[in-house]
Design an enzyme around this catalytic site. Sequence first.
Site, PDB file in Angstrom:
ATOM      1  N   HIS A 136       1.314  -0.942  -0.003  1.00  0.00           N
ATOM      2  CA  HIS A 136       0.162   0.125  -0.274  1.00  0.00           C
ATOM      3  C   HIS A 136       1.203   1.216  -0.114  1.00  0.00           C
ATOM      4  CE1 HIS A 136      -3.664   1.653   1.383  1.00  0.00           C
ATOM      5  NE2 HIS A 136      -3.684   2.965   0.834  1.00  0.00           N
ATOM      6  N   HIS A 138       1.843   5.437  -1.040  1.00  0.00           N
ATOM      7  CA  HIS A 138       1.235   6.641  -2.376  1.00  0.00           C
ATOM      8  C   HIS A 138       2.874   6.092  -2.997  1.00  0.00           C
ATOM      9  CE1 HIS A 138      -2.536   6.979  -1.131  1.00  0.00           C
ATOM     10  NE2 HIS A 138      -2.565   5.822  -0.350  1.00  0.00           N
ATOM     11  N   LYS A 219      -6.428   0.315  -8.643  1.00  0.00           N
ATOM     12  CA  LYS A 219      -7.334   0.157  -7.276  1.00  0.00           C
ATOM     13  C   LYS A 219      -8.522   1.569  -7.608  1.00  0.00           C
ATOM     14  CE  LYS A 219      -7.386   2.243  -2.818  1.00  0.00           C
ATOM     15  NZ  LYS A 219      -6.319   3.042  -2.595  1.00  0.00           N
ATOM     16  N   HIS A 221     -10.591   3.969  -5.046  1.00  0.00           N
ATOM     17  CA  HIS A 221     -10.646   4.831  -4.103  1.00  0.00           C
ATOM     18  C   HIS A 221     -11.911   5.605  -4.018  1.00  0.00           C
ATOM     19  CE1 HIS A 221      -9.021   7.485  -1.613  1.00  0.00           C
ATOM     20  NE2 HIS A 221      -8.263   7.118  -1.066  1.00  0.00           N
ATOM     21  N   HIS A 248     -10.530   0.479  -1.379  1.00  0.00           N
ATOM     22  CA  HIS A 248     -10.849   2.041  -0.348  1.00  0.00           C
ATOM     23  C   HIS A 248     -12.777   2.126  -1.095  1.00  0.00           C
ATOM     24  CE1 HIS A 248      -9.174   6.062   2.086  1.00  0.00           C
ATOM     25  NE2 HIS A 248     -10.746   5.868   1.361  1.00  0.00           N
ATOM     26  N   HIS A 274      -6.997  -1.142   4.339  1.00  0.00           N
ATOM     27  CA  HIS A 274      -7.334  -0.591   5.606  1.00  0.00           C
ATOM     28  C   HIS A 274      -8.390  -1.387   5.984  1.00  0.00           C
ATOM     29  CE1 HIS A 274      -8.694   2.706   3.059  1.00  0.00           C
ATOM     30  NE2 HIS A 274      -7.494   3.116   3.485  1.00  0.00           N
ATOM     31  N   HIS A 322      -6.774  14.062   3.182  1.00  0.00           N
ATOM     32  CA  HIS A 322      -7.731  13.693   2.365  1.00  0.00           C
ATOM     33  C   HIS A 322      -8.350  15.456   2.042  1.00  0.00           C
ATOM     34  CE1 HIS A 322      -8.153   9.887   1.411  1.00  0.00           C
ATOM     35  NE2 HIS A 322      -7.861   9.550   2.970  1.00  0.00           N
ATOM     36  N   ASP A 362       0.608   2.412   3.983  1.00  0.00           N
ATOM     37  CA  ASP A 362       0.016   3.609   3.740  1.00  0.00           C
ATOM     38  C   ASP A 362       0.997   5.329   3.579  1.00  0.00           C
ATOM     39  OD1 ASP A 362      -2.331   5.514   2.620  1.00  0.00           O
ATOM     40  OD2 ASP A 362      -3.579   4.461   4.314  1.00  0.00           O
TER      41      ASP A 362
END
Length: 570
Positions: A136, A138, A219, A221, A248, A274, A322, A362
């Site tokens: 995971h 980024h 992915k 999201h 996600h 998660h 976020h 993450d």
Amino acid sequence: MPYKISRAAYAGMFGPTTGDKVRLADTELFIEIEKDFTTYGEEVKFGGGKVIRDGMGQSQVTRADGAVDTVITNAVIVDHSGVYKADIGLKDGRIVAIGKAGNPDMQPGVNIIVGPGTEAIAAEGKIVTAGGMDSHIHFIAPQQIEEALMSGMTCMLGGGTGPAHGTLATTCTPGPWHLARMIEAADAFPMNLAFAGKGNASLPGALTEMVLAGATSLKLHEDWGTTPGAIDCCLSVADEYDVQVMIHTDTLNESGFVEDTIGAIKGRTIHAFHTEGAGGGHAPDIIKICGQPNVIPSSTNPTRPYTVNTIAEHLDMLMVCHHLSPSIPEDIAFAESRIRKETIAAEDILHDIGAFSIISSDSQAMGRVGEVAIRTWQTADKMKRQRGRLKQENGDNDNFRVRRYIAKYTINPAIAHGLSHEIGSVEVGKRADLVLWNPAFFGVKPDMVLLGGSIAAAPMGDPNASIPTPQPVHYRPMFASYGRSLTNSSVTFVSQASLDAGLKGRLGVAKQLVAVKNTRGGISKASMIHNDLTPEIEVDPETYEVRANGELLTCEPATVLPMAQRYFLF
């Protein structure tokens, strides 16, 4: 006449043997050597007056006739498969034998031939594990890769393009152009890398072109809109091209609830990021999908383990990651809906019983890229202190718990993402991506990291000193991190469809491109080694209490952790 030696003296010379116990760092976890594949009285060891000398433990056998490139001597191997002692032979960047090294002309039972062309790595008193896999990532900053390598990770899978706002929040490398740039950039890094495309689309065309451009996975999201339609479309493309899907889910439950997401998945294999929910997902009950037989659940490391500081830290992290504003009430409500002490506490226990299968980072997006191993073992230690020994243990040791937890960042993510034919375990035939640890620093600070059989990183002292140990000692890149050795020691994973479409020739990259395989119907939760439990999960919508098969899952937050300040004062 054989010479008798005490266990203490033997361990001091050759490392622990069958029946000896080793403490892992400053945890309450103790492993016991189950079997020793070396031969008493015929052990090989390098050094002045030792065994690996011409005509003794070193033979005259050439490389062409079977001598290995490297021998790792007297290692305690900690793997999902067991805890045992052996020599390890490496050749052509792979593990070719595990067992007894030496000179077959002089010694019995040798299956690893040491010759004049063999290098020696002394692992007496050391632990060897498979390199870790962080599934995971980024890809916000390239500097993450060095941090991960120095912590014992040798494979990173995820998405991104740098500090673009899409990457800051989501694990996606969107579109063929960005995928090409990231695969090209991979040539610069001593790390096995794999990239995920964006999976959020209601029609398959754009997803297909990302798989053909080299995406190993897609992915989904919520920040891009994880609707039932997007879920169904993404999984359909994945099934066609044999790539994994990571999800996600929709925290705000705008396009449906957890039951709608389960319905849209339609029993197909999927990796749920998660799964507890603090990192994102249907509030408050996304955690219940860990009981689905087709869902591979994972954690990200900020919630590992549950401590007195976990809740406060998460609120601040969430606002930044976020793109939320503390001055907007709706943004604050969004953040608070995701952070629940009850589900985080339950997550500890679900890991300990093997219901959660994977731990990842993450990285820089509510996770610490250099702490995957640390957080895993802190969780294991907390659970032993709070819940006692596991019923599966055989003997006065923690071997089964250790095997369960190491699988969470080695073999299980490799299986989930179609890489287990290459990485994930200390096993003959696999890449020699290995990590050596001093037991006192296990899981915290590696002694040495190998990529494809070559040393890529290690703590090293002053290069101008007369010996390697004078201060300042810190982690430094080694020769497998430079030049063509770098590109020959690590690989970039891609889809088989992209290789068939000529990706290697089109991009002209130096690293070998290796296809992922068996990511769909051939695997499921049942494939997760030591972590395949599928309990029926219920979440109280008012109190957020979590029950597994009717049993309340709750535990106290830790106030003190091992593998923490004691190791990082300097």
